[in-house]
Design a protein around this motif. Structure first.
Motif, short mmCIF file in Angstrom:
data_model
loop_
_atom_site.label_atom_id
_atom_site.label_comp_id
_atom_site.label_asym_id
_atom_site.label_seq_id
_atom_site.Cartn_x
_atom_site.Cartn_y
_atom_site.Cartn_z
N GLY A 15 -13.21 86.69 85.40
CA GLY A 15 -12.84 86.74 83.98
C GLY A 15 -14.02 86.50 83.06
O GLY A 15 -14.92 87.34 82.96
N VAL A 16 -14.05 85.31 82.47
CA VAL A 16 -14.94 85.06 81.33
C VAL A 16 -16.43 85.26 81.66
O VAL A 16 -17.13 85.98 80.95
CB VAL A 16 -14.67 83.65 80.78
CG1 VAL A 16 -15.65 83.29 79.68
CG2 VAL A 16 -13.23 83.55 80.26
N GLY A 18 -17.80 86.73 84.31
CA GLY A 18 -18.02 88.09 84.79
C GLY A 18 -18.01 89.09 83.66
O GLY A 18 -18.85 90.00 83.62
N LYS A 20 -18.84 88.72 80.60
CA LYS A 20 -20.02 88.69 79.73
C LYS A 20 -21.17 89.50 80.33
O LYS A 20 -21.81 90.29 79.63
CB LYS A 20 -20.45 87.23 79.50
CG LYS A 20 -19.50 86.48 78.58
CD LYS A 20 -20.11 85.20 78.03
CE LYS A 20 -19.97 84.05 78.99
NZ LYS A 20 -20.49 82.78 78.45
N PRO A 200 -21.79 86.35 87.28
CA PRO A 200 -21.66 84.88 87.37
C PRO A 200 -20.21 84.45 87.19
O PRO A 200 -19.81 83.95 86.14
CB PRO A 200 -22.55 84.37 86.23
CG PRO A 200 -22.57 85.48 85.24
CD PRO A 200 -22.46 86.75 86.04
N SER A 201 -19.42 84.67 88.21
CA SER A 201 -18.00 84.32 88.22
C SER A 201 -17.78 83.25 89.28
O SER A 201 -18.67 83.02 90.11
CB SER A 201 -17.17 85.55 88.55
OG SER A 201 -17.18 86.46 87.47
N ASN A 202 -16.61 82.65 89.27
CA ASN A 202 -16.29 81.61 90.24
C ASN A 202 -16.30 82.21 91.66
O ASN A 202 -15.49 83.10 91.96
CB ASN A 202 -14.91 81.04 89.90
CG ASN A 202 -14.55 79.84 90.75
OD1 ASN A 202 -14.78 79.82 91.95
ND2 ASN A 202 -13.99 78.84 90.11
N SER A 206 -12.78 83.97 92.10
CA SER A 206 -12.94 85.25 91.39
C SER A 206 -13.61 86.30 92.28
O SER A 206 -13.22 87.45 92.27
CB SER A 206 -13.78 85.07 90.11
OG SER A 206 -13.05 84.34 89.15
N SER A 229 -26.10 83.27 89.38
CA SER A 229 -25.42 81.98 89.59
C SER A 229 -24.51 81.62 88.41
O SER A 229 -24.95 81.62 87.27
CB SER A 229 -26.45 80.86 89.77
OG SER A 229 -25.75 79.64 89.95
N PRO A 230 -23.25 81.27 88.72
CA PRO A 230 -22.38 80.76 87.66
C PRO A 230 -22.60 79.26 87.45
O PRO A 230 -22.01 78.68 86.54
CB PRO A 230 -20.97 81.02 88.22
CG PRO A 230 -21.14 80.91 89.70
CD PRO A 230 -22.54 81.39 90.01
N VAL A 237 -20.50 76.51 83.30
CA VAL A 237 -20.46 76.72 81.85
C VAL A 237 -19.01 76.52 81.40
O VAL A 237 -18.75 75.98 80.33
CB VAL A 237 -20.95 78.14 81.51
CG1 VAL A 237 -20.93 78.38 80.01
CG2 VAL A 237 -22.35 78.37 82.09
N LYS A 238 -18.09 76.94 82.23
CA LYS A 238 -16.67 76.87 81.91
C LYS A 238 -15.92 77.00 83.25
O LYS A 238 -16.36 77.72 84.12
CB LYS A 238 -16.29 78.04 81.00
CG LYS A 238 -14.88 78.02 80.50
CD LYS A 238 -14.62 79.23 79.60
CE LYS A 238 -13.14 79.38 79.37
NZ LYS A 238 -12.43 79.90 80.54
N THR A 293 -29.95 82.34 81.96
CA THR A 293 -28.69 82.99 82.35
C THR A 293 -27.50 82.60 81.48
O THR A 293 -26.39 83.06 81.71
CB THR A 293 -28.33 82.70 83.83
OG1 THR A 293 -28.01 81.31 83.95
CG2 THR A 293 -29.46 83.06 84.78
N MET A 295 -25.22 82.98 78.52
CA MET A 295 -24.94 84.08 77.59
C MET A 295 -24.06 83.58 76.45
O MET A 295 -22.85 83.45 76.60
CB MET A 295 -24.23 85.23 78.34
CG MET A 295 -25.11 85.87 79.39
SD MET A 295 -24.18 87.02 80.44
CE MET A 295 -23.40 85.89 81.59
#
Ligand code: GDP
Length: 316
Positions: A15-16, A18, A20, A200-202, A206, A229-230, A237-238, A293, A295
């Motif tokens: 989601g978020v 990815g 971006k 950069p997703s979980n 994800s 890397s997320p 980040v979230k 990284t 964003m």
């Protein structure tokens, strides 16, 4: 402005985070050279409607319709229906705005009429003016289940939204992984790709569901794979990715993510704050690249996408 016009890229996204990078890639590549395969392991039914949270986040983001504050849902949203549903005693732990509801209503109607999710998504994207191909990973259900100490196994949105990621995670299960197959277009896109980018997703909830749906013999991996890397500075980040690593007994770090994908990756993009981890990544046989990284703006997305594409070029 477009770059690397000759490279055909497939991106894997949740989601978020990815969405971006996918948006950044869409700003750099001609649309015919970009396919984004999106996690549908989080999909669920709420108020009788089929909701595809990650797919909608990616589509809304690329369409310029996403809410910039939350990263999910629609911008300039109103909540009339939600308020009336609450008043009627409907479940209110998952918020659905009025504009967003239109997506779920029409998608549910078309699914019930027998159309596959991939066809509906392609049509919605055309109507929203999204040019790159966005594919759900599958038209058949694969449900990410989160195993927890307190509640046993929870459906993903129960864990993520209803219980606000508070339960302690002990593992994951991808229900339906044996029978679910890649959506039409997924394997063709991979066959034509020059490189794959893992956004950069979980990694746990994800990206792993997408990897689960691809042929397990690895026959699809005929190109270099680069991940971003997320995890930055040991934190997310979230979202709960770092918390999940910690609860599973793994110190959360960019290196832990590289290890997670070890065997897949040619290259791994880590944040400048994690520059000291470059040698650990290299020791895994993966080329590190140090970039900014985070964003926060559209410019950040485009800059990171360019940096990632330049890095990918080294391996092609
Ligand atoms: P979700 O399904 O909405 O949780 O979205 P994703 O799985 O795509 O994204 C969650 C991950 O994205 C988290 O681990 C975040 O740390 C990561 N993330 C979010 N924004 C950024 C960013 O700007 N840069 C990087 N490197 N990671 C980010």
């Amino acid at each position: 402005m477009t770059t690397k016009t000759h490279l055909k890229i497939v991106a894997l996204a949740g989601g978020v985070g990815g969405a971006k990078l996918a948006d950044g890639l869409a700003r750099c590549l001609p649309p015919e050279n970009l396919t984004i395969i999106v996690n549908t392991g989080d999909d669920f039914i709420h108020w009788g409607l089929n909701i595809s949270p990650d797919l909608d986040t990616v589509c809304y983001t690329l369409a310029g319709l996403a809410n910039p504050e939350t990263g999910w849902g629609r911008r300039e949203e109103s909540w009339q229906v939600f308020q009336q549903m609450e008043r009627l005693g409907a479940e209110s732990w998952f918020r659905l705005g009025d504009k967003d509801l239109a997506t779920h209503l029409e998608r549910t109607r078309r699914l019930k009429a027998g159309e596959p999710l991939s066809t509906i998504t392609r049509d919605f994207c055309q109507r929203w003016g999204v040019e790159p191909l966005i594919l759900p990973m599958s038209d058949t259900p694969l449900a990410t289940m989160v195993q927890t100490v307190e509640f046993g196994e929870l459906a993903f949105q129960e864990y993520f939204v209803h219980k606000q990621c508070q339960p302690q995670v002990t593992g994951f299960r991808f229900a339906g992984a044996d029978s679910a197959t890649p959506a039409p277009g997924v394997l063709a896109a991979l066959q034509q790709a020059d490189a794959l980018i893992i956004c950069p997703s979980n990694p746990w909830v994800s990206i792993d569901p997408i990897l689960q749906i691809l042929p397990q013999d690895g026959s699809w991996r005929r190109f270099p794979i680069v991940a971003v890397s997320p995890i930055i500075g040991g934190a997310t980040v979230k979202g709960p990715a770092a918390k999940m690593y910690a609860e599973l007994g793994i110190t959360p770090s960019a290196t832990a993510v590289a290890q997670h994908y070890a065997g897949l990756l040619a290259g791994f993009v880590i944040d400048a704050v994690d520059a000291n981890l470059a040698e650990e990544v290299r020791a895994l046989g993966i080329q590190p690249s140090i970039q900014n990284t985070l964003m926060k703006s559209a410019e950040d997305r485009e800059r990171l996408a360019k940096d990632v594409l330049n890095f990918v070029e080294r391996f092609v």
